[in-house]
Scaffold this motif. Structure first.
Motif, short mmCIF file in Angstrom:
data_model
loop_
_atom_site.label_atom_id
_atom_site.label_comp_id
_atom_site.label_asym_id
_atom_site.label_seq_id
_atom_site.Cartn_x
_atom_site.Cartn_y
_atom_site.Cartn_z
N LEU A 124 -7.58 -11.27 -7.56
CA LEU A 124 -6.12 -10.98 -7.76
C LEU A 124 -5.78 -10.85 -6.34
O LEU A 124 -6.33 -10.03 -5.47
CB LEU A 124 -5.50 -9.81 -8.27
CG LEU A 124 -4.09 -9.29 -8.12
CD1 LEU A 124 -3.33 -10.46 -9.06
CD2 LEU A 124 -3.76 -7.97 -8.94
N VAL A 164 -2.18 -10.69 -4.03
CA VAL A 164 -0.81 -9.99 -4.15
C VAL A 164 -0.23 -10.12 -2.79
O VAL A 164 -0.69 -9.69 -1.79
CB VAL A 164 -0.99 -8.50 -4.66
CG1 VAL A 164 0.43 -7.90 -4.83
CG2 VAL A 164 -1.98 -8.31 -5.86
N GLU A 213 0.79 -1.31 0.04
CA GLU A 213 -0.06 -0.23 0.03
C GLU A 213 0.74 1.22 -0.10
O GLU A 213 0.42 2.45 -0.66
CB GLU A 213 -0.88 0.05 1.30
CG GLU A 213 -1.95 -1.15 1.06
CD GLU A 213 -2.89 -1.21 2.41
OE1 GLU A 213 -2.38 -0.52 3.38
OE2 GLU A 213 -3.96 -1.82 2.41
N GLN A 264 -1.43 -5.12 -10.88
CA GLN A 264 -2.72 -4.79 -10.92
C GLN A 264 -3.52 -4.45 -11.90
O GLN A 264 -4.66 -4.70 -12.40
CB GLN A 264 -2.84 -3.46 -9.73
CG GLN A 264 -4.16 -3.13 -9.39
CD GLN A 264 -4.97 -4.03 -8.50
OE1 GLN A 264 -4.47 -4.79 -7.63
NE2 GLN A 264 -6.28 -4.40 -8.90
N HIS A 265 -2.81 -3.44 -12.91
CA HIS A 265 -3.27 -3.13 -14.02
C HIS A 265 -3.63 -4.31 -15.13
O HIS A 265 -5.01 -4.19 -15.56
CB HIS A 265 -2.42 -2.14 -14.85
CG HIS A 265 -3.04 -1.57 -16.06
ND1 HIS A 265 -4.09 -0.85 -16.00
CD2 HIS A 265 -2.53 -1.89 -17.38
CE1 HIS A 265 -4.34 -0.46 -17.46
NE2 HIS A 265 -3.49 -1.23 -18.27
N GLY A 274 1.58 -11.62 -7.60
CA GLY A 274 0.12 -11.85 -7.93
C GLY A 274 -0.38 -13.23 -8.51
O GLY A 274 0.05 -13.75 -9.21
N LEU A 277 -3.69 -14.32 -10.05
CA LEU A 277 -4.79 -14.01 -10.59
C LEU A 277 -5.67 -15.28 -11.00
O LEU A 277 -5.16 -16.11 -11.85
CB LEU A 277 -4.62 -13.25 -12.10
CG LEU A 277 -5.61 -12.82 -12.72
CD1 LEU A 277 -6.60 -11.90 -12.11
CD2 LEU A 277 -5.23 -12.15 -14.22
N ALA A 295 -4.10 -7.27 -14.22
CA ALA A 295 -5.35 -8.27 -13.54
C ALA A 295 -6.67 -7.58 -13.84
O ALA A 295 -7.92 -8.03 -14.26
CB ALA A 295 -5.12 -8.43 -12.13
N GLU A 296 -6.67 -6.23 -13.50
CA GLU A 296 -7.66 -5.49 -13.84
C GLU A 296 -8.30 -5.60 -15.50
O GLU A 296 -9.46 -5.82 -15.64
CB GLU A 296 -7.72 -4.09 -13.66
CG GLU A 296 -7.57 -3.93 -12.19
CD GLU A 296 -7.36 -2.27 -11.60
OE1 GLU A 296 -7.05 -1.73 -12.65
OE2 GLU A 296 -7.35 -2.24 -10.34
N PRO A 322 3.88 -3.52 -8.61
CA PRO A 322 2.51 -3.60 -8.07
C PRO A 322 1.61 -2.84 -9.17
O PRO A 322 0.48 -3.65 -9.22
CB PRO A 322 2.80 -3.09 -6.70
CG PRO A 322 3.96 -2.97 -6.13
CD PRO A 322 4.78 -2.77 -7.75
N ASP A 323 1.94 -1.67 -9.64
CA ASP A 323 0.90 -0.94 -10.39
C ASP A 323 0.71 -1.87 -11.52
O ASP A 323 -0.50 -1.88 -12.22
CB ASP A 323 1.22 0.32 -10.51
CG ASP A 323 2.52 0.42 -11.30
OD1 ASP A 323 3.50 -0.48 -11.28
OD2 ASP A 323 2.85 1.53 -11.93
#
Length: 133
Positions: free
Chosen positions: A127, A129, A46, A110-111, A55, A57, A113-114, A106-107
Motif C-alpha cells: 500500500l 499512501v 503519521e 490501512q485496515h 492509497g 494498493l 489494505a491489510e 487513513p486508518d
C-alpha cells in the motif's frame, strides 16, 4: 520564495548529490524542496493531520485459489466507499495483479489494505499512501 542556509555533513551531501544526479534534478534546491514536501506529507499522515488519504494498493494473487476471487470481490463491495477504481492484470497462467485506488480516512484505508493483503493465496501486497488534497 525565501532563501535559507542549511548545514549538511559531507556524507549526507554526497548522498544528496547522487540522488540529484540519478533523478535528473536541475539543482540542489529543487531536490531539497521535493524531499521536504515528501517528508511533510508523510508527517501529516503519521501525526493524524491528514484526514483523507489516497492509497494505491497493489497485490499479486493466485487466481485459481479456492474462493479467493469471491472473497476479494465481497471485501471490495463491503468497502465500496473506499474503493475508487481497480485494474486487473493477468500475469501468467496462475498469477494475477490487481491495483486498486482507495480514498478515505487513513486508518480505514490501512485496515482495508491489510485485510486484502492477508487473504490466503495473496502472495504479495503493498500500500502506497499520500494525503488527499
Amino acid at each position: 520564495m525565501q532563501r535559507i542556509t542549511i548545514t549538511l555533513d559531507d556524507d549526507l551531501m554526497e548522498e544528496l548529490d547522487r540522488v540529484i544526479a540519478a533523478k535528473g534534478y536541475q539543482n540542489r534546491s529543487e531536490a531539497i524542496r521535493d524531499l521536504a514536501r515528501a517528508g511533510m506529507k508523510l508527517t501529516s499522515i503519521e501525526t493524524g493531520a491528514a484526514t483523507q488519504v489516497i492509497g494505491v494498493l497493489s497485490y499479486v494473487f493466485d487466481h485459481g485459489a479456492r474462493d479467493l476471487a469471491r472473497r476479494l470481490t465481497n471485501t471490495f463491495h463491503d468497502h465500496h466507499s473506499l474503493a475508487v477504481s481497480s485494474m486487473h492484470v493477468h500475469l501468467d497462467h496462475d498469477n494475477c495483479l490487481e491495483i486498486a485506488v482507495l480514498k478515505g480516512p487513513p486508518d480505514q484505508v490501512q485496515h482495508f489494505a491489510e485485510h486484502v493483503i492477508s487473504e490466503r493465496a495473496v502472495r504479495y501486497g503493498h500500500l502506497h499512501v499520500v494525503p488527499a488534497g
